[in-house]
Motif scaffolding. Sequence first.
Motif, PDB file in Angstrom:
ATOM      1  N   GLY A 118      62.087  34.388 -25.857  1.00  0.00           N
ATOM      2  CA  GLY A 118      61.890  33.063 -25.265  1.00  0.00           C
ATOM      3  C   GLY A 118      60.949  32.204 -26.071  1.00  0.00           C
ATOM      4  N   SER A 119      59.889  32.825 -26.606  1.00  0.00           N
ATOM      5  CA  SER A 119      58.930  32.049 -27.407  1.00  0.00           C
ATOM      6  C   SER A 119      59.560  31.604 -28.722  1.00  0.00           C
ATOM      7  CB  SER A 119      57.667  32.857 -27.665  1.00  0.00           C
ATOM      8  OG  SER A 119      57.925  33.966 -28.495  1.00  0.00           O
ATOM      9  N   TYR A 120      60.419  32.466 -29.303  1.00  0.00           N
ATOM     10  CA  TYR A 120      61.102  32.064 -30.539  1.00  0.00           C
ATOM     11  C   TYR A 120      62.096  30.942 -30.273  1.00  0.00           C
ATOM     12  CZ  TYR A 120      59.222  35.650 -33.635  1.00  0.00           C
ATOM     13  OH  TYR A 120      58.392  36.402 -34.425  1.00  0.00           O
ATOM     14  N   GLN A 126      61.267  23.367 -31.293  1.00  0.00           N
ATOM     15  CA  GLN A 126      60.179  22.579 -31.888  1.00  0.00           C
ATOM     16  C   GLN A 126      60.441  22.319 -33.369  1.00  0.00           C
ATOM     17  OE1 GLN A 126      56.890  25.144 -30.860  1.00  0.00           O
ATOM     18  NE2 GLN A 126      56.423  24.005 -28.976  1.00  0.00           N
ATOM     19  N   LEU A 127      60.941  23.336 -34.075  1.00  0.00           N
ATOM     20  CA  LEU A 127      61.230  23.169 -35.499  1.00  0.00           C
ATOM     21  C   LEU A 127      62.377  22.179 -35.704  1.00  0.00           C
ATOM     22  CD1 LEU A 127      60.855  26.854 -36.703  1.00  0.00           C
ATOM     23  CD2 LEU A 127      59.451  24.916 -37.418  1.00  0.00           C
ATOM     24  N   GLN A 164      63.118  16.302 -37.835  1.00  0.00           N
ATOM     25  CA  GLN A 164      63.441  14.886 -37.802  1.00  0.00           C
ATOM     26  C   GLN A 164      62.385  14.030 -38.495  1.00  0.00           C
ATOM     27  OE1 GLN A 164      66.118  13.039 -36.487  1.00  0.00           O
ATOM     28  NE2 GLN A 164      67.145  15.026 -36.444  1.00  0.00           N
ATOM     29  N   SER A 165      61.216  14.597 -38.709  1.00  0.00           N
ATOM     30  CA  SER A 165      60.129  13.769 -39.262  1.00  0.00           C
ATOM     31  C   SER A 165      59.315  14.496 -40.333  1.00  0.00           C
ATOM     32  CB  SER A 165      59.187  13.325 -38.128  1.00  0.00           C
ATOM     33  OG  SER A 165      58.663  14.463 -37.452  1.00  0.00           O
ATOM     34  N   GLU A 168      72.080  28.427 -24.728  1.00  0.00           N
ATOM     35  CA  GLU A 168      71.965  28.639 -26.168  1.00  0.00           C
ATOM     36  C   GLU A 168      71.688  27.321 -26.886  1.00  0.00           C
ATOM     37  OE1 GLU A 168      71.945  31.515 -27.765  1.00  0.00           O
ATOM     38  OE2 GLU A 168      72.061  32.477 -25.823  1.00  0.00           O
ATOM     39  N   PRO A 169      71.002  27.363 -28.044  1.00  0.00           N
ATOM     40  CA  PRO A 169      70.812  26.137 -28.828  1.00  0.00           C
ATOM     41  C   PRO A 169      72.161  25.534 -29.186  1.00  0.00           C
ATOM     42  CG  PRO A 169      69.414  27.913 -29.668  1.00  0.00           C
ATOM     43  CD  PRO A 169      70.341  28.530 -28.662  1.00  0.00           C
TER      44      PRO A 169
END
Length: 415
Positions: free
Chosen positions: A123-125, A131-132, A137-138, A292-293
Amino acid sequence: MSTTLRFGPELRRLRVEAGLTLTEFSMALNYDKGHLSKVERGERSPSPELARRCDAFLGADGELQRLVARPEADSDSAESPAGPSRWLVGRRAVLSAGTGVLIDFGLKLGGQALSSADAPLLGSYRIQFDQLRKLGQSTAPEVLLPLLETQTRMVAGLASGARSASQAPAFLLASRFAEFTGWMAQEAGDSDAALGWTGEAVELARAGGDPYLSSYALVRRALVTMYGGDAAGTVALARRAQSSELPPRIRGLAAQREAQGHALVGNEVECLRSLDRARELLAADDALNGAEPVIGTSHVSDPAAMSTGWCLHDLGRPKAAAEVLDREYRRLPPHALRTRARYGFRRSLAHAASGEVEHACAIAGELLGLMPAAPSATVNSDVRRLARELSRFRSSRAVRDLQPALACVLAPSHS
């Protein structure tokens, strides 16, 4: 006979058949009459941009574009991924390394070495991945790549040593890390590494029981061929990823890529047909609501609509393209700087091609300030096209004022 000598007479024949004087034609295309006259006489070489616009306006169905198209790369070569990158994980190595990969990196969580029994780490990954992706994007891709490579190896290592219940989701998450790493490699201008990482993502997904990512890899490879100007290779790869057994999102993204390939050669009928198919498939997709992502862009709310604007420009219909891109651009999230630059420069290009030079420069001026924060090899391809388009309007003060910022972004250190 050379391209220049074949193109000119054919252009004049089509213009006369349409009942247009050279003056009327030049006004319709926002091109200098003298320049068009020289092109028709074979004294000036036509640009691909001019060919697109002439094709669309005269209804030549890609005939004029084919006369100026550069030789396309062998589509077969586009279907074979590049040799392994020095960055790749290597599934066999991951499976044999187990948790040793984690210990070698010496990463800790709460002061303890990571263990394969730590299923909650997944879950943390996942949070880190989100976040990554947002950071991508910036942030310059060269800065983000080492971290992405490390995290991909970390999650793959966690998966290889995890208990059976946690192994599949861990491999699937590792595959998403690898796929995103490939995208950042392409943004950094390394197409070979991009294809290599995409191939690695396929292997990791397969280890996690996902048989579909290999088809999405074809869509990613089609993106590389599209930016390389290989329309035939783009269409061939995209069509292979539209099998009825595949999830709607992958098929929809593939249809969208196929449309972009058709647009490159002015095949409007097939382009619009592919866009309709993409729109239906993506509308039926519920991936954005899944656990899922999401595969592909997560910042464009309606990819098919945005691609329609993209394709209309390549089809030589800049006014229609500008209308669609203006509307869809307003829906992009403010933090998605890289995505805003990608579609914003295409929007500026469409306005410039429509003769709205000052507006195009105003749009580009805002975007050029974003480029140092989110440099992109793929976005730079449209920046170069914009620079060429604006070079036709050197008498414009807005164009002259924009030139230094354009030149700065296109300098070798920024390419």
